[in-house]
Scaffold this motif. Sequence first.
Motif, PDB file in Angstrom:
ATOM      1  N   UNK A  15     -30.320 -37.408 -43.231  1.00 25.54           N
ATOM      2  CA  UNK A  15     -29.796 -38.213 -44.334  1.00 25.54           C
ATOM      3  C   UNK A  15     -30.932 -38.774 -45.160  1.00 25.54           C
ATOM      4  N   UNK A  16     -30.632 -39.160 -46.375  1.00 22.91           N
ATOM      5  CA  UNK A  16     -31.577 -39.889 -47.217  1.00 22.91           C
ATOM      6  C   UNK A  16     -30.909 -41.198 -47.582  1.00 22.91           C
ATOM      7  N   UNK A  17     -31.561 -42.306 -47.247  1.00 21.50           N
ATOM      8  CA  UNK A  17     -31.034 -43.625 -47.536  1.00 21.50           C
ATOM      9  C   UNK A  17     -31.175 -43.895 -49.025  1.00 21.50           C
ATOM     10  N   UNK A  34     -28.115 -34.805 -46.329  1.00 31.25           N
ATOM     11  CA  UNK A  34     -28.874 -33.689 -46.890  1.00 31.25           C
ATOM     12  C   UNK A  34     -28.453 -32.370 -46.248  1.00 31.25           C
ATOM     13  N   UNK A  35     -28.472 -32.315 -44.919  1.00 28.24           N
ATOM     14  CA  UNK A  35     -28.019 -31.115 -44.221  1.00 28.24           C
ATOM     15  C   UNK A  35     -27.847 -31.401 -42.735  1.00 28.24           C
ATOM     16  N   UNK A  36     -27.066 -30.553 -42.089  1.00 30.80           N
ATOM     17  CA  UNK A  36     -26.912 -30.581 -40.638  1.00 30.80           C
ATOM     18  C   UNK A  36     -27.904 -29.597 -40.037  1.00 30.80           C
ATOM     19  N   UNK A  37     -28.347 -29.875 -38.819  1.00 28.34           N
ATOM     20  CA  UNK A  37     -29.247 -28.956 -38.133  1.00 28.34           C
ATOM     21  C   UNK A  37     -28.952 -28.973 -36.646  1.00 28.34           C
ATOM     22  N   UNK A  38     -29.271 -27.881 -35.993  1.00 26.05           N
ATOM     23  CA  UNK A  38     -29.086 -27.737 -34.552  1.00 26.05           C
ATOM     24  C   UNK A  38     -30.372 -28.125 -33.848  1.00 26.05           C
ATOM     25  N   UNK A  39     -30.242 -28.822 -32.710  1.00 24.45           N
ATOM     26  CA  UNK A  39     -31.424 -29.265 -31.971  1.00 24.45           C
ATOM     27  C   UNK A  39     -31.133 -29.242 -30.481  1.00 24.45           C
ATOM     28  N   UNK A  40     -32.189 -29.376 -29.715  1.00 23.96           N
ATOM     29  CA  UNK A  40     -32.101 -29.527 -28.272  1.00 23.96           C
ATOM     30  C   UNK A  40     -32.988 -30.684 -27.854  1.00 23.96           C
ATOM     31  N   UNK A  41     -32.627 -31.360 -26.783  1.00 22.68           N
ATOM     32  CA  UNK A  41     -33.456 -32.453 -26.284  1.00 22.68           C
ATOM     33  C   UNK A  41     -34.682 -31.879 -25.590  1.00 22.68           C
ATOM     34  N   UNK A  42     -35.796 -32.542 -25.764  1.00 23.60           N
ATOM     35  CA  UNK A  42     -37.062 -32.102 -25.194  1.00 23.60           C
ATOM     36  C   UNK A  42     -37.473 -33.111 -24.141  1.00 23.60           C
ATOM     37  N   UNK A  43     -37.731 -32.664 -22.961  1.00 22.70           N
ATOM     38  CA  UNK A  43     -38.111 -33.553 -21.859  1.00 22.70           C
ATOM     39  C   UNK A  43     -39.564 -33.333 -21.504  1.00 22.70           C
ATOM     40  N   UNK A  80     -37.101 -43.607 -45.914  1.00 20.60           N
ATOM     41  CA  UNK A  80     -35.771 -43.499 -46.511  1.00 20.60           C
ATOM     42  C   UNK A  80     -34.990 -42.327 -45.928  1.00 20.60           C
ATOM     43  N   UNK A  81     -35.633 -41.487 -45.111  1.00 19.14           N
ATOM     44  CA  UNK A  81     -34.944 -40.406 -44.416  1.00 19.14           C
ATOM     45  C   UNK A  81     -34.529 -40.900 -43.041  1.00 19.14           C
ATOM     46  N   UNK A  82     -33.297 -40.606 -42.649  1.00 13.54           N
ATOM     47  CA  UNK A  82     -32.820 -40.950 -41.311  1.00 13.54           C
ATOM     48  C   UNK A  82     -32.191 -39.714 -40.687  1.00 13.54           C
ATOM     49  N   UNK A  83     -32.093 -39.741 -39.370  1.00 16.05           N
ATOM     50  CA  UNK A  83     -31.438 -38.672 -38.625  1.00 16.05           C
ATOM     51  C   UNK A  83     -30.358 -39.303 -37.766  1.00 16.05           C
ATOM     52  N   UNK A  84     -29.154 -38.767 -37.837  1.00 16.86           N
ATOM     53  CA  UNK A  84     -28.026 -39.249 -37.070  1.00 16.86           C
ATOM     54  C   UNK A  84     -27.735 -38.251 -35.956  1.00 16.86           C
ATOM     55  N   UNK A  85     -27.743 -38.739 -34.715  1.00 12.11           N
ATOM     56  CA  UNK A  85     -27.499 -37.890 -33.552  1.00 12.11           C
ATOM     57  C   UNK A  85     -26.089 -38.091 -33.030  1.00 12.11           C
ATOM     58  N   UNK A  86     -25.550 -37.079 -32.323  1.00 14.49           N
ATOM     59  CA  UNK A  86     -24.230 -37.233 -31.697  1.00 14.49           C
ATOM     60  C   UNK A  86     -24.334 -38.032 -30.402  1.00 14.49           C
TER      61      UNK A  86
END
Length: 136
Positions: A15-17, A34-43, A80-86
């Motif tokens: 997102x852009x605030x 702005x857009x959706x993207x696919x990710x994986x958690x990194x341990x 001003x950019x944010x990322x929203x996680x599920x």
Amino acid sequence: MKIGLNRLRYKATLNKVDYKELPNGNIINTNEKLFDFWFGYYKQSLSSSISSNAFDYLKDKVTLVCRHNDLFVQAMNDTSYTITLPAPNANTYHVASINPDYELNSFDTIVLSKTGGTSDNTSTSTGTTTSTSSSD
């Protein structure tokens, strides 16, 4: 680090605030998707986490891996950019640091820092309240 597309199981939103002025003169903050993207958690192992970071730095942080996009690099220097996680990490985050990989079909390792807001009630650029958590 060997990462395959099968690790990218979760969907997040960049997102852009921004802000919007209401007809009554009040100004409200909005999140423009702005857009959706696919990710994986990194341990990381505990020993590598301690050797590279202090415990205070690790509080309210999430590390993830996703396909490379130059906007993630830009987001690290612009709050001003944010990322929203599920769920279960359904919060709004800023990019704290990034290890970008500019090769073809590459993956970035991104460390996110919690901003305090939740993703359940984020505003869109039209001023309506929507839920950004989605299930596929």
